[in-house]
Design a protein around this motif. Structure first.
Motif, PDB file in Angstrom:
ATOM      1  N   MET A  75     -27.244 -15.890  10.801  1.00 22.92           N
ATOM      2  CA  MET A  75     -27.382 -16.830  10.633  1.00 22.92           C
ATOM      3  C   MET A  75     -26.112 -16.528   9.235  1.00 22.92           C
ATOM      4  SD  MET A  75     -31.311 -16.140  10.297  1.00 22.92           S
ATOM      5  CE  MET A  75     -31.211 -16.743   9.387  1.00 22.92           C
ATOM      6  N   PHE A  76     -25.220 -15.239   9.350  1.00 21.38           N
ATOM      7  CA  PHE A  76     -24.539 -15.548   7.917  1.00 21.38           C
ATOM      8  C   PHE A  76     -23.297 -15.798   9.045  1.00 21.38           C
ATOM      9  CE2 PHE A  76     -26.918 -11.501   6.143  1.00 21.38           C
ATOM     10  CZ  PHE A  76     -26.720 -12.143   4.787  1.00 21.38           C
ATOM     11  N   LEU A  77     -22.457 -15.711  10.119  1.00 23.75           N
ATOM     12  CA  LEU A  77     -21.493 -15.535  10.564  1.00 23.75           C
ATOM     13  C   LEU A  77     -20.665 -17.281  10.574  1.00 23.75           C
ATOM     14  CD1 LEU A  77     -19.072 -14.706  11.579  1.00 23.75           C
ATOM     15  CD2 LEU A  77     -20.253 -14.756  14.018  1.00 23.75           C
ATOM     16  N   ILE A  78     -22.716 -18.205  11.396  1.00 25.15           N
ATOM     17  CA  ILE A  78     -22.004 -19.541  11.521  1.00 25.15           C
ATOM     18  C   ILE A  78     -22.029 -20.621  10.680  1.00 25.15           C
ATOM     19  CG2 ILE A  78     -22.716 -22.196  12.127  1.00 25.15           C
ATOM     20  CD1 ILE A  78     -24.051 -19.794  14.290  1.00 25.15           C
ATOM     21  N   PRO A  79     -22.435 -19.962   8.806  1.00 23.44           N
ATOM     22  CA  PRO A  79     -21.949 -21.375   7.939  1.00 23.44           C
ATOM     23  C   PRO A  79     -20.403 -19.777   7.720  1.00 23.44           C
ATOM     24  CG  PRO A  79     -24.293 -19.330   7.277  1.00 23.44           C
ATOM     25  CD  PRO A  79     -23.575 -19.425   8.994  1.00 23.44           C
ATOM     26  N   ALA A  80     -19.935 -19.387   7.644  1.00 25.30           N
ATOM     27  CA  ALA A  80     -18.701 -19.078   7.204  1.00 25.30           C
ATOM     28  C   ALA A  80     -18.135 -19.370   8.183  1.00 25.30           C
ATOM     29  CB  ALA A  80     -18.739 -17.534   7.856  1.00 25.30           C
ATOM     30  N   PHE A  81     -18.420 -19.474   9.138  1.00 28.27           N
ATOM     31  CA  PHE A  81     -16.810 -20.200  10.406  1.00 28.27           C
ATOM     32  C   PHE A  81     -17.122 -21.549   9.534  1.00 28.27           C
ATOM     33  CE2 PHE A  81     -17.076 -17.274  13.784  1.00 28.27           C
ATOM     34  CZ  PHE A  81     -16.280 -16.971  14.288  1.00 28.27           C
ATOM     35  N   ARG A  82     -18.551 -22.744   9.353  1.00 32.15           N
ATOM     36  CA  ARG A  82     -18.610 -23.502   9.061  1.00 32.15           C
ATOM     37  C   ARG A  82     -17.575 -24.030   7.936  1.00 32.15           C
ATOM     38  NH1 ARG A  82     -22.259 -27.095  10.087  1.00 32.15           N
ATOM     39  NH2 ARG A  82     -23.526 -24.850  10.514  1.00 32.15           N
ATOM     40  N   ASP A  83     -17.273 -23.362   6.854  1.00 28.68           N
ATOM     41  CA  ASP A  83     -16.563 -23.222   5.672  1.00 28.68           C
ATOM     42  C   ASP A  83     -15.114 -22.458   5.856  1.00 28.68           C
ATOM     43  OD1 ASP A  83     -18.601 -24.856   4.590  1.00 28.68           O
ATOM     44  OD2 ASP A  83     -19.356 -23.309   4.175  1.00 28.68           O
ATOM     45  N   GLY A  84     -14.702 -20.994   6.797  1.00 30.70           N
ATOM     46  CA  GLY A  84     -13.335 -20.878   6.670  1.00 30.70           C
ATOM     47  C   GLY A  84     -12.916 -20.770   7.586  1.00 30.70           C
ATOM     48  N   ALA A  85     -11.443 -20.192   7.862  1.00 34.53           N
ATOM     49  CA  ALA A  85     -10.255 -20.622   9.066  1.00 34.53           C
ATOM     50  C   ALA A  85     -10.860 -20.040   9.865  1.00 34.53           C
ATOM     51  CB  ALA A  85      -9.371 -20.108   8.347  1.00 34.53           C
ATOM     52  N   THR A  86     -11.190 -20.263  11.145  1.00 32.40           N
ATOM     53  CA  THR A  86     -11.243 -19.687  11.978  1.00 32.40           C
ATOM     54  C   THR A  86     -11.087 -17.641  12.816  1.00 32.40           C
ATOM     55  OG1 THR A  86     -11.190 -21.650  13.566  1.00 32.40           O
ATOM     56  CG2 THR A  86     -12.035 -19.353  14.869  1.00 32.40           C
ATOM     57  N   GLY A  87      -9.498 -17.721  12.791  1.00 30.80           N
ATOM     58  CA  GLY A  87      -8.644 -16.283  12.997  1.00 30.80           C
ATOM     59  C   GLY A  87      -9.931 -15.954  11.505  1.00 30.80           C
ATOM     60  N   ILE A  88      -9.977 -16.212  10.392  1.00 30.41           N
ATOM     61  CA  ILE A  88      -9.853 -15.182   9.182  1.00 30.41           C
ATOM     62  C   ILE A  88     -11.392 -14.814   9.311  1.00 30.41           C
ATOM     63  CG2 ILE A  88     -10.484 -14.958   6.952  1.00 30.41           C
ATOM     64  CD1 ILE A  88      -7.959 -16.656   6.272  1.00 30.41           C
ATOM     65  N   VAL A  89     -12.419 -15.624   9.523  1.00 27.02           N
ATOM     66  CA  VAL A  89     -13.845 -15.407   9.383  1.00 27.02           C
ATOM     67  C   VAL A  89     -13.936 -14.330  10.999  1.00 27.02           C
ATOM     68  CG1 VAL A  89     -15.897 -16.456  10.233  1.00 27.02           C
ATOM     69  CG2 VAL A  89     -14.986 -17.671   8.934  1.00 27.02           C
ATOM     70  N   SER A  90     -13.829 -14.600  12.101  1.00 35.58           N
ATOM     71  CA  SER A  90     -13.849 -13.724  13.151  1.00 35.58           C
ATOM     72  C   SER A  90     -13.255 -11.950  12.818  1.00 35.58           C
ATOM     73  CB  SER A  90     -12.941 -14.632  14.399  1.00 35.58           C
ATOM     74  OG  SER A  90     -13.556 -13.394  15.567  1.00 35.58           O
ATOM     75  N   ALA A  91     -11.767 -12.489  12.227  1.00 39.00           N
ATOM     76  CA  ALA A  91     -11.743 -10.860  11.528  1.00 39.00           C
ATOM     77  C   ALA A  91     -12.672 -10.376  10.751  1.00 39.00           C
ATOM     78  CB  ALA A  91     -10.159 -11.521  11.202  1.00 39.00           C
ATOM     79  N   LEU A  92     -13.266 -10.992   9.930  1.00 34.49           N
ATOM     80  CA  LEU A  92     -14.473 -10.157   9.635  1.00 34.49           C
ATOM     81  C   LEU A  92     -15.400  -9.740  10.004  1.00 34.49           C
ATOM     82  CD1 LEU A  92     -14.662 -13.111   6.157  1.00 34.49           C
ATOM     83  CD2 LEU A  92     -13.352 -10.090   6.265  1.00 34.49           C
ATOM     84  N   GLY A  93     -15.774 -10.930  10.472  1.00 36.02           N
ATOM     85  CA  GLY A  93     -17.109 -10.339  11.353  1.00 36.02           C
ATOM     86  C   GLY A  93     -17.001  -8.779  12.513  1.00 36.02           C
ATOM     87  N   ALA A  94     -16.159  -8.947  13.006  1.00 28.97           N
ATOM     88  CA  ALA A  94     -14.663  -7.850  13.143  1.00 28.97           C
ATOM     89  C   ALA A  94     -14.428  -6.469  12.979  1.00 28.97           C
ATOM     90  CB  ALA A  94     -14.260  -8.343  14.307  1.00 28.97           C
ATOM     91  N   MET A  95     -14.920  -6.396  11.443  1.00 31.72           N
ATOM     92  CA  MET A  95     -14.863  -4.768  11.103  1.00 31.72           C
ATOM     93  C   MET A  95     -16.379  -4.586  10.812  1.00 31.72           C
ATOM     94  SD  MET A  95     -11.622  -5.154   9.738  1.00 31.72           S
ATOM     95  CE  MET A  95     -11.828  -3.876   8.677  1.00 31.72           C
ATOM     96  N   ASN A  96     -16.678  -5.361  11.574  1.00 28.21           N
ATOM     97  CA  ASN A  96     -18.305  -3.963  11.730  1.00 28.21           C
ATOM     98  C   ASN A  96     -17.727  -2.885  12.797  1.00 28.21           C
ATOM     99  OD1 ASN A  96     -19.443  -4.176  15.572  1.00 28.21           O
ATOM    100  ND2 ASN A  96     -18.359  -6.484  14.085  1.00 28.21           N
ATOM    101  N   ALA A  97     -16.513  -3.055  12.873  1.00 27.27           N
ATOM    102  CA  ALA A  97     -15.915  -1.610  14.335  1.00 27.27           C
ATOM    103  C   ALA A  97     -15.740  -0.463  12.854  1.00 27.27           C
ATOM    104  CB  ALA A  97     -14.747  -2.493  14.709  1.00 27.27           C
ATOM    105  N   ALA A  98     -15.097  -0.800  12.087  1.00 25.55           N
ATOM    106  CA  ALA A  98     -15.448   0.655  11.013  1.00 25.55           C
ATOM    107  C   ALA A  98     -16.261   0.953  10.985  1.00 25.55           C
ATOM    108  CB  ALA A  98     -14.731  -0.723  10.018  1.00 25.55           C
TER     109      ALA A  98
END
Length: 306
Positions: A247-270
């Motif tokens: 529910m957070f990620l899809i609105p982020a994809f709506r307004d942000g650049a695809t690569g940046i948003v995906s990288a942000l979401g992937a920081m869950n690895a840390a």
């Protein structure tokens, strides 16, 4: 605001990874657990949409494809945590931006800048270092295979999420379709597992007599296997982190650049890596630690350069 949404999604997915790792070490029915995860997501999305009233359009069907990709990704991630090192699987869950950046380039002609290419190369070098680390034994390599599937299909899920926003699909109807599809798929896998288990547990008369006599000869130990009801309810609890992240990620994809948003979401690895290091006390050889640092650093470079 989309940047904050991306960070919030990463936090939710990081907690999901920790809960998956913890649960994978218990004797639970994996299909029943993940059925609960997706059932929870479908129910939450439907309840929220009943209040908010977002409109259904044909574009919401993209959610069904998201559900299929997410089904494979979550099943692979859970299996990876069960057979491999948590730190390695966590790293692989942080690499879907590789798939997303390449996919966005071919699908929507989102160009790769020099910084993105540099980050991409750093990530690949990190993966090579991990792959050839002397600390990787057979079981860990199996975990790496499941981690690779997790990376690819989470990347596909992100790309489909972006496509749903391009098609002007409303967030909640899309998520309802996604989680309903995943629920049906895991229910089918659960049923298939039950059928297979039933066939495997049909011993002949002699085997039944031997098993019965052995059971009488030894005192019964309490079963450590979680009952199905507890498994499904726990899965629904874990599912709250999953639906919150989406529910957070899809609105982020709506307004942000695809690569940046995906990288942000992937920081869950840390988050999961920190959990593996400080809570699970996992030890890392130098080559593996350097590889992980390079891979995570490459993700940061791609994000900053996008």
């Amino acid at each position: 605001m989309w940047f904050i949404f991306g960070l919030a999604a990463a936090s939710c997915f990081g907690l999901r990874g920790i809960l998956y790792q913890w649960t994978s070490q218990r004797k639970v029915n994996r299909s029943a657990l993940l059925f609960g995860v997706y059932l929870s997501g479908a129910l939450v999305a439907a309840i929220v949409n009943a209040v908010v009233g977002q409109h259904w359009t044909e574009a919401a069907w993209w959610g069904a494809l998201m559900g299929c990709f997410s089904f494979v990704a979550n099943a692979s991630m859970y299996k990876g945590y069960a057979v491999g090192k948590a730190s390695l699987i966590a790293l692989m869950t942080g690499l879907p931006p590789l798939v997303v950046v390449l996919g966005a380039f071919f699908l929507w002609e989102e160009k790769l800048g020099a910084g993105q290419l540099a980050g991409f190369a750093v990530v690949l070098i990190g993966l090579v270092a991990i792959r050839y680390s002397s600390d990787l034994r057979t079981g860990q390599l199996r975990g790496l295979t499941w981690g690779f599937l997790t990376m690819v299909f989470f990347g596909f899920t992100d790309l489909t999420s972006k496509q749903s926003t391009i098609s002007d699909a409303a967030t909640l109807p899309t998520l309802i379709m996604m989680y309903a599809t995943g629920t049906l798929l895991f229910a089918g896998q659960w049923l298939l597992d039950a059928v297979r288990a039933g066939k495997a547990e049909r011993p002949g008369k002699a085997k039944r007599e031997i098993a019965a006599s052995a059971e009488q000869a030894q005192p019964k130990a309490p079963s450590a296997v979680w009952p199905i009801r507890r498994t499904v309810l726990w899965g629904m609890t874990v599912g709250l982190t999953n639906i919150a992240g989406m529910m957070f990620l899809i609105p982020a994809f709506r307004d942000g650049a695809t690569g940046i948003v995906s990288a942000l979401g992937a920081m869950n690895a840390a988050i999961v890596l920190a959990y593996a290091k400080f809570c699970l006390k996992e030890e890392m050889r130098r080559t593996e630690a350097i590889g992980m640092a390079l891979a995570l650093g490459g993700i940061v470079v791609m994000r900053l350069a996008s």
